[in-house]
Design a protein around this motif. Sequence first.
Motif, PDB file in Angstrom:
ATOM      1  N   PRO A 103       0.837  -1.237  -0.009  1.00 32.55           N
ATOM      2  CA  PRO A 103       0.370  -0.024   0.109  1.00 32.55           C
ATOM      3  C   PRO A 103       1.060   0.869   0.110  1.00 32.55           C
ATOM      4  O   PRO A 103       2.143   1.532   0.713  1.00 32.55           O
ATOM      5  N   THR A 104       0.416   2.665  -0.606  1.00 28.68           N
ATOM      6  CA  THR A 104       1.350   4.030  -0.449  1.00 28.68           C
ATOM      7  C   THR A 104       0.344   4.307   0.985  1.00 28.68           C
ATOM      8  O   THR A 104      -0.818   4.571   1.154  1.00 28.68           O
ATOM      9  N   ARG A 105       1.457   4.945   1.644  1.00 32.44           N
ATOM     10  CA  ARG A 105       1.375   5.641   3.054  1.00 32.44           C
ATOM     11  C   ARG A 105       1.904   6.490   2.988  1.00 32.44           C
ATOM     12  O   ARG A 105       3.357   6.574   2.298  1.00 32.44           O
ATOM     13  N   PRO A 106       1.960   7.684   3.640  1.00 28.72           N
ATOM     14  CA  PRO A 106       2.908   8.626   3.470  1.00 28.72           C
ATOM     15  C   PRO A 106       4.516   8.018   4.602  1.00 28.72           C
ATOM     16  O   PRO A 106       4.268   7.349   5.719  1.00 28.72           O
ATOM     17  N   ALA A 107       5.517   8.394   4.262  1.00 30.72           N
ATOM     18  CA  ALA A 107       6.320   8.004   4.647  1.00 30.72           C
ATOM     19  C   ALA A 107       8.097   9.309   4.470  1.00 30.72           C
ATOM     20  O   ALA A 107       7.443  10.162   3.166  1.00 30.72           O
ATOM     21  N   ASP A 108       8.664   9.101   5.346  1.00 29.02           N
ATOM     22  CA  ASP A 108       9.457   9.947   5.169  1.00 29.02           C
ATOM     23  C   ASP A 108      11.525   9.684   3.917  1.00 29.02           C
ATOM     24  O   ASP A 108      11.870   8.637   4.309  1.00 29.02           O
ATOM     25  N   LEU A 109      10.690  10.306   3.296  1.00 31.04           N
ATOM     26  CA  LEU A 109      12.207   9.849   2.325  1.00 31.04           C
ATOM     27  C   LEU A 109      13.092   9.824   2.454  1.00 31.04           C
ATOM     28  O   LEU A 109      14.109   9.886   2.202  1.00 31.04           O
ATOM     29  N   LEU A 169       4.262   6.328   0.029  1.00 30.11           N
ATOM     30  CA  LEU A 169       5.143   6.142  -1.097  1.00 30.11           C
ATOM     31  C   LEU A 169       4.910   4.897  -0.473  1.00 30.11           C
ATOM     32  O   LEU A 169       4.037   4.658   0.330  1.00 30.11           O
ATOM     33  N   ARG A 170       5.495   3.748  -1.440  1.00 31.48           N
ATOM     34  CA  ARG A 170       5.151   1.982  -0.995  1.00 31.48           C
ATOM     35  C   ARG A 170       6.581   1.627  -0.769  1.00 31.48           C
ATOM     36  O   ARG A 170       7.731   1.916  -1.004  1.00 31.48           O
ATOM     37  N   ARG A 171       6.528   2.391   0.642  1.00 30.37           N
ATOM     38  CA  ARG A 171       7.982   2.319   1.331  1.00 30.37           C
ATOM     39  C   ARG A 171       8.628   1.301   1.031  1.00 30.37           C
ATOM     40  O   ARG A 171      10.437   1.496   1.047  1.00 30.37           O
ATOM     41  N   LEU A 172       8.785   0.114   0.550  1.00 31.87           N
ATOM     42  CA  LEU A 172       9.634  -0.938   0.334  1.00 31.87           C
ATOM     43  C   LEU A 172      10.312  -0.634  -0.508  1.00 31.87           C
ATOM     44  O   LEU A 172      11.022  -0.720  -0.887  1.00 31.87           O
ATOM     45  N   ALA A 173       9.480  -0.445  -1.926  1.00 28.25           N
ATOM     46  CA  ALA A 173       9.918   0.061  -3.139  1.00 28.25           C
ATOM     47  C   ALA A 173      10.638   1.011  -2.692  1.00 28.25           C
ATOM     48  O   ALA A 173      11.757   0.874  -3.772  1.00 28.25           O
ATOM     49  N   ALA A 174      10.607   2.028  -2.832  1.00 29.36           N
ATOM     50  CA  ALA A 174      10.975   2.966  -2.630  1.00 29.36           C
ATOM     51  C   ALA A 174      12.478   2.851  -1.819  1.00 29.36           C
ATOM     52  O   ALA A 174      13.554   3.032  -2.901  1.00 29.36           O
ATOM     53  N   LYS A 175      12.741   1.683  -0.882  1.00 33.20           N
ATOM     54  CA  LYS A 175      14.222   1.621  -0.436  1.00 33.20           C
ATOM     55  C   LYS A 175      15.069   1.043  -1.414  1.00 33.20           C
ATOM     56  O   LYS A 175      16.071   1.221  -1.185  1.00 33.20           O
TER      57      LYS A 175
END
Length: 433
Positions: free
Chosen positions: A290-296, A326-332
């Motif tokens: 899921p897309t959630r607010p994340a601190d890039l 963001l999709r946090r895991l995908a962004a990381k």
Amino acid sequence: MRRLRLWPRTLAGRITLLLIGGLTLLHIGSMVVHERALHGAEAGARVERLAERLSAAAAAIAPLPEAARDAAAHALSLPGVELHWDRMAPLPDTPPPEALAATASRIGPGTRIAWDPKAEAGHRAVGAVPLGGEGWLSFSASWIGPASHGAEAGNALASMLAMALGIALASVLVVRWITRPLRRLADAADAIGRDLRAHPLPEDGPQEVRHAALAFNAMQGRIRRLVEDRTEALAAMSHDLRTPLARLRLRAGFLPDSEDRARMEADIAEMEAMVERTLDYIREGRDAEPTRPADLSAILHTLAADAADLGHEVICEAPARVVLPLRRLAAKRALSNLLDNALIHGAPPVRLALRDAGVEVVVEISDAGPGIAEADRARALAPFSQLDAARGKGGSGLGLAIAARFAEASGGRLELDRAPSGGLLARLVLPRG
């Protein structure tokens, strides 16, 4: 200097322009025909009324004594028509002007008529009608000449502008309604490139639109099944490779320490990394995260700290906090691939920079290595593409492809450029909301 573009780019704009242009020309043509017919009929009626009034006035004045005729003529004058009685003809016996010839013939035989020399030609006419040897009935009429062209032009222009505005408003509404299925089709085609599980098009509207929607939905289903079949086959193969690789690693552990054992273990590690990268590439956009607010910013600082702990020279320039959906895991995973690409193929120092550009957030990862030639940058983003000549190292060829796929699935983009230090600059641009 850019050339003015009059022909719209969009289908709606072109249809609207054609409607406005065509209907405006039709309106102008019909208005010209109508005005000519109306003015011709009106002018004829005015001349007929003038002839009748002059005939009636002549019949009334002729029997009167000569001394009373001029007073009677004045009394018979009407608004717009002044009458006088003269013993002698006030005008010479010359042919009337071309514009007044028809008027003279309608008033009667012997009529003399000309433009008033004291007024502008075309605005006031003077003339005289013989009274059968009893003098002349003189007249001055301002309204039998052509009407005011300025007023006609102003009225025509106002009518044309009002009609054009009405057509433009109606055209915009109608054309937007007509072209709405095309916009939905374009949006659906764009959504397929991001997510094969996107909702199908509604199959309603006119017959042609329903047929296009049915064909598009069928095509989407076939593409989804094809991609899923191939993806599942590749994922299964990559997953099954882990078992023999684990057995090889176990057997290599029983070998005595030697250079051959070290090379074998390095090859096994490289194969495992390739399998892991392949699985990451397959999972990208399909893991239902899921897309959630994340601190890039926190993700970048974490990656930079982990790389520094391994002895790499990494500089992180990012604000304290930049939160976005963001999709946090995908962004990381995507940022980790970009960082690994710079660490493996580039040269220190590696710089991580984060800029908040309002509607967009920009992440830049640069190194001081050999970089990638401009002609090879598009090919570098393709999966399983390795630029050995440009980068000088091996790899699976999926690091940049995984980051590019993440950017596309997030509504952003990945750009490759030349870093100020001469190496590669990978610019990840993500939408703010």
